[in-house]
Design a protein around this motif. Structure first.
Motif, PDB file in Angstrom:
ATOM      1  N   ALA A 195       0.821  -1.212   0.000  1.00 51.33           N
ATOM      2  CA  ALA A 195       0.000   0.000   0.000  1.00 51.33           C
ATOM      3  C   ALA A 195       0.855   1.262   0.000  1.00 51.33           C
ATOM      4  N   SER A 196       1.876   1.293   0.848  1.00 46.22           N
ATOM      5  CA  SER A 196       2.731   2.489   0.909  1.00 46.22           C
ATOM      6  C   SER A 196       3.496   2.678  -0.399  1.00 46.22           C
ATOM      7  N   ALA A 197       3.955   1.579  -1.011  1.00 48.74           N
ATOM      8  CA  ALA A 197       4.678   1.692  -2.275  1.00 48.74           C
ATOM      9  C   ALA A 197       3.758   2.188  -3.384  1.00 48.74           C
ATOM     10  N   LEU A 198       2.519   1.728  -3.403  1.00 46.69           N
ATOM     11  CA  LEU A 198       1.569   2.167  -4.435  1.00 46.69           C
ATOM     12  C   LEU A 198       1.221   3.643  -4.284  1.00 46.69           C
ATOM     13  N   VAL A 199       0.973   4.071  -3.051  1.00 50.23           N
ATOM     14  CA  VAL A 199       0.620   5.477  -2.828  1.00 50.23           C
ATOM     15  C   VAL A 199       1.770   6.395  -3.225  1.00 50.23           C
ATOM     16  N   ALA A 200       2.988   6.014  -2.867  1.00 50.39           N
ATOM     17  CA  ALA A 200       4.140   6.848  -3.184  1.00 50.39           C
ATOM     18  C   ALA A 200       4.455   6.839  -4.672  1.00 50.39           C
ATOM     19  N   SER A 201       4.186   5.740  -5.363  1.00 49.93           N
ATOM     20  CA  SER A 201       4.527   5.646  -6.784  1.00 49.93           C
ATOM     21  C   SER A 201       3.457   6.271  -7.674  1.00 49.93           C
ATOM     22  N   ILE A 202       2.196   6.025  -7.359  1.00 51.71           N
ATOM     23  CA  ILE A 202       1.115   6.527  -8.208  1.00 51.71           C
ATOM     24  C   ILE A 202       0.917   8.022  -8.024  1.00 51.71           C
ATOM     25  N   GLY A 203       0.997   8.488  -6.778  1.00 56.97           N
ATOM     26  CA  GLY A 203       0.775   9.906  -6.540  1.00 56.97           C
ATOM     27  C   GLY A 203      -0.684  10.267  -6.774  1.00 56.97           C
ATOM     28  N   ASP A 204      -0.925  11.157  -7.717  1.00 48.92           N
ATOM     29  CA  ASP A 204      -2.285  11.559  -8.075  1.00 48.92           C
ATOM     30  C   ASP A 204      -2.849  10.550  -9.067  1.00 48.92           C
ATOM     31  N   ALA A 205      -3.811   9.737  -8.620  1.00 50.06           N
ATOM     32  CA  ALA A 205      -4.374   8.693  -9.484  1.00 50.06           C
ATOM     33  C   ALA A 205      -5.147   9.271 -10.657  1.00 50.06           C
ATOM     34  N   LYS A 206      -5.508  10.540 -10.592  1.00 48.98           N
ATOM     35  CA  LYS A 206      -6.266  11.147 -11.691  1.00 48.98           C
ATOM     36  C   LYS A 206      -5.385  11.391 -12.924  1.00 48.98           C
ATOM     37  N   ASN A 207      -4.087  11.162 -12.775  1.00 51.21           N
ATOM     38  CA  ASN A 207      -3.225  11.213 -13.959  1.00 51.21           C
ATOM     39  C   ASN A 207      -3.499  10.051 -14.900  1.00 51.21           C
ATOM     40  N   PHE A 208      -4.156   9.009 -14.384  1.00 51.19           N
ATOM     41  CA  PHE A 208      -4.555   7.867 -15.199  1.00 51.19           C
ATOM     42  C   PHE A 208      -6.040   7.991 -15.522  1.00 51.19           C
ATOM     43  N   LEU A 255      -8.317   5.502  -5.108  1.00 53.12           N
ATOM     44  CA  LEU A 255      -7.544   6.748  -5.060  1.00 53.12           C
ATOM     45  C   LEU A 255      -8.167   7.845  -5.911  1.00 53.12           C
ATOM     46  N   ALA A 256      -8.644   7.498  -7.096  1.00 50.80           N
ATOM     47  CA  ALA A 256      -9.165   8.517  -8.011  1.00 50.80           C
ATOM     48  C   ALA A 256     -10.516   9.058  -7.571  1.00 50.80           C
ATOM     49  N   HIS A 257     -11.342   8.229  -6.955  1.00 52.13           N
ATOM     50  CA  HIS A 257     -12.697   8.640  -6.589  1.00 52.13           C
ATOM     51  C   HIS A 257     -12.879   8.838  -5.093  1.00 52.13           C
ATOM     52  N   GLY A 258     -11.810   8.643  -4.316  1.00 47.88           N
ATOM     53  CA  GLY A 258     -11.897   8.883  -2.884  1.00 47.88           C
ATOM     54  C   GLY A 258     -12.835   7.933  -2.162  1.00 47.88           C
ATOM     55  N   ARG A 259     -12.933   6.707  -2.613  1.00 47.18           N
ATOM     56  CA  ARG A 259     -13.842   5.741  -2.004  1.00 47.18           C
ATOM     57  C   ARG A 259     -13.108   4.863  -0.995  1.00 47.18           C
ATOM     58  N   ASN A 260     -13.894   4.152  -0.203  1.00 48.62           N
ATOM     59  CA  ASN A 260     -13.369   3.133   0.690  1.00 48.62           C
ATOM     60  C   ASN A 260     -13.676   1.763   0.111  1.00 48.62           C
ATOM     61  N   PHE A 261     -12.847   0.795   0.433  1.00 47.47           N
ATOM     62  CA  PHE A 261     -13.030  -0.528  -0.146  1.00 47.47           C
ATOM     63  C   PHE A 261     -14.294  -1.186   0.390  1.00 47.47           C
ATOM     64  N   ASP A 262     -15.075  -1.745  -0.519  1.00 50.29           N
ATOM     65  CA  ASP A 262     -16.304  -2.469  -0.181  1.00 50.29           C
ATOM     66  C   ASP A 262     -16.250  -3.804  -0.901  1.00 50.29           C
ATOM     67  N   ALA A 263     -16.115  -4.893  -0.129  1.00 45.38           N
ATOM     68  CA  ALA A 263     -15.976  -6.217  -0.735  1.00 45.38           C
ATOM     69  C   ALA A 263     -17.210  -6.620  -1.523  1.00 45.38           C
ATOM     70  N   GLY A 264     -18.366  -6.101  -1.142  1.00 42.94           N
ATOM     71  CA  GLY A 264     -19.599  -6.474  -1.836  1.00 42.94           C
ATOM     72  C   GLY A 264     -20.070  -5.441  -2.834  1.00 42.94           C
ATOM     73  N   TYR A 265     -19.164  -4.550  -3.253  1.00 44.24           N
ATOM     74  CA  TYR A 265     -19.568  -3.476  -4.167  1.00 44.24           C
ATOM     75  C   TYR A 265     -19.960  -4.037  -5.532  1.00 44.24           C
ATOM     76  N   VAL A 266     -21.083  -3.566  -6.054  1.00 41.29           N
ATOM     77  CA  VAL A 266     -21.554  -3.952  -7.380  1.00 41.29           C
ATOM     78  C   VAL A 266     -21.752  -2.684  -8.190  1.00 41.29           C
ATOM     79  N   ARG A 267     -21.112  -2.623  -9.344  1.00 43.33           N
ATOM     80  CA  ARG A 267     -21.221  -1.433 -10.178  1.00 43.33           C
ATOM     81  C   ARG A 267     -22.621  -1.291 -10.740  1.00 43.33           C
ATOM     82  N   GLN A 268     -23.201  -0.117 -10.595  1.00 38.32           N
ATOM     83  CA  GLN A 268     -24.530   0.132 -11.101  1.00 38.32           C
ATOM     84  C   GLN A 268     -24.517   0.339 -12.609  1.00 38.32           C
ATOM     85  N   ALA A 269     -25.431  -0.322 -13.281  1.00 37.97           N
ATOM     86  CA  ALA A 269     -25.525  -0.171 -14.732  1.00 37.97           C
ATOM     87  C   ALA A 269     -26.065   1.210 -15.081  1.00 37.97           C
ATOM     88  N   THR A 270     -25.437   1.853 -16.048  1.00 37.59           N
ATOM     89  CA  THR A 270     -25.886   3.177 -16.476  1.00 37.59           C
ATOM     90  C   THR A 270     -27.021   3.054 -17.465  1.00 37.59           C
TER      91      THR A 270
END
Length: 344
Positions: free
Chosen positions: A225-238, A327-342
């Protein structure tokens, strides 16, 4: 004469600078000593500056951005196609100047001081781990020459070797016992260095909200986790999680031609250290799933259909995408998260 774009070929002592105006005409070709760089660019009107992402690149990027310039870092392999004829410092600076102005060029985010410091801890820890493994293998190999076999595993070195040194029934020469003791002391010192650096990384992890958030994902611990945060920085660059997975080399390598798509194994591009951490974390999750009598879920299905190595890479790819979403959307991890269909 107004300089709009500048390419800098970084070096230890002598820097080569190439600048062009708004029409792309070369108006600046100059060599600068290290102590002349800051004085030269502080008097230059704000412009676009390109550099290769190499040693000291992030330091100079921060320094030049503080002077009002727009700095872009590029991977060296993306600059190489723009080098004309023979390779030299002037040709490299010209190629950098030309590449930074390309509309489809991909850039490397500039890291801040804190990110670089954390990554330095990771690099030094990685070097100590490699040295510790090499020392353990040397001890194991030397003892094997005398018919003494130590089981695999780093923990057996510190537990078994002292007993073997003190055992008088194994007919080891006295000079050899002293030699092995010296190697064992070196091994223990390396192990202590690894533990101290891990403690520092853990302390930084506990103080970082983003790092603690990533550690909630199965297969990602404090080190990853620490290596990813330090390497990615601002996730909105992706633009997407798939870009992060591709940046880490966790997507299939493509070899297509004539309209026929060909997908090979994973590309293995990008940061080997981050990719290794994610894959080893995925292997830990797969091991835990395999211990359950009635394993179910997505990863269990992948393991049943394919082998564990493919499943580990697939889970590492999935975790990389989850990391981007958190990181990009400022969310917390949810193991049961289901993406809503648009809906249209």
């Amino acid at each position: 004469m107004k300089i709009t774009t500048v390419g800098i070929d970084l070096a230890k002592n002598v820097f080569q600078v190439h600048g062009v105006d708004e029409h792309g005409k070369a108006v600046l070709k100059k060599q600068l000593r290290r102590d002349q760089v800051a004085a030269f660019f502080v008097n230059l009107p704000p412009c676009l500056i390109g550099m290769e992402a190499c040693g000291s690149a992030h330091h100079w990027a921060r320094k030049l951005e503080g002077m009002g310039h727009a700095v872009r870092l590029m991977a060296p392999q993306f600059v190489k196609p723009y080098v004309k004829t023979n390779k030299n410092d002037a040709a490299d600076a010209e190629a950098i100047c030309e590449a930074v102005g390309r509309p489809n060029m991909r850039f490397v985010p500039v890291k801040n001081i804190e990110q670089q410091a954390v990554l330095a801890l990771h690099r030094v820890r990685q070097a100590f781990v490699r040295a510790r493994t090499a020392q353990a293998n040397q001890i194991r190999g030397l003892l094997g020459e005398f018919g003494i076999v130590i089981p695999q595993g780093i923990g057996y070195i510190a537990n078994r070797v002292p007993e073997l040194i003190e055992d008088g029934a194994n007919d080891l020469p006295g000079a050899f016992r002293l030699l092995v003791q010296r190697l064992l002391d070196h091994f223990k010192d390396l192990d202590r260095q690894v533990e101290e650096l891990e403690a520092k990384i853990q302390a930084w992890h506990r103080g970082s909200e983003l790092s603690r958030k990533l550690a909630e994902v199965p297969g990602i611990g404090p080190i990853t986790a620490s290596a990813l945060v330090a390497s990615i920085g601002d996730a909105k660059n992706f633009d997407s999680g798939r870009q992060v997975a591709a940046w880490l080399g966790l997507v299939p390598k493509q070899h297509s031609s004539g309209g026929k798509a060909g997908l090979l194994g994973m590309s293995k591009r990008g940061d080997t250290y981050l990719r290794t951490l994610l894959i080893h974390g995925a292997r830990s999750v797969i091991y835990r799933v395999g211990q359950k009598a009635e394993a179910c879920g997505w990863i269990a299905g992948v393991v049943n259909r394919r082998n564990k190595n493919i499943a580990a890479v697939a889970l590492a790819n999935k975790n990389a995408r989850i990391v981007w979403a958190l990181l990009a959307h400022g969310r917390n991890f949810d193991a049961g998260y289901v993406r809503q269909a648009t809906t249209g």
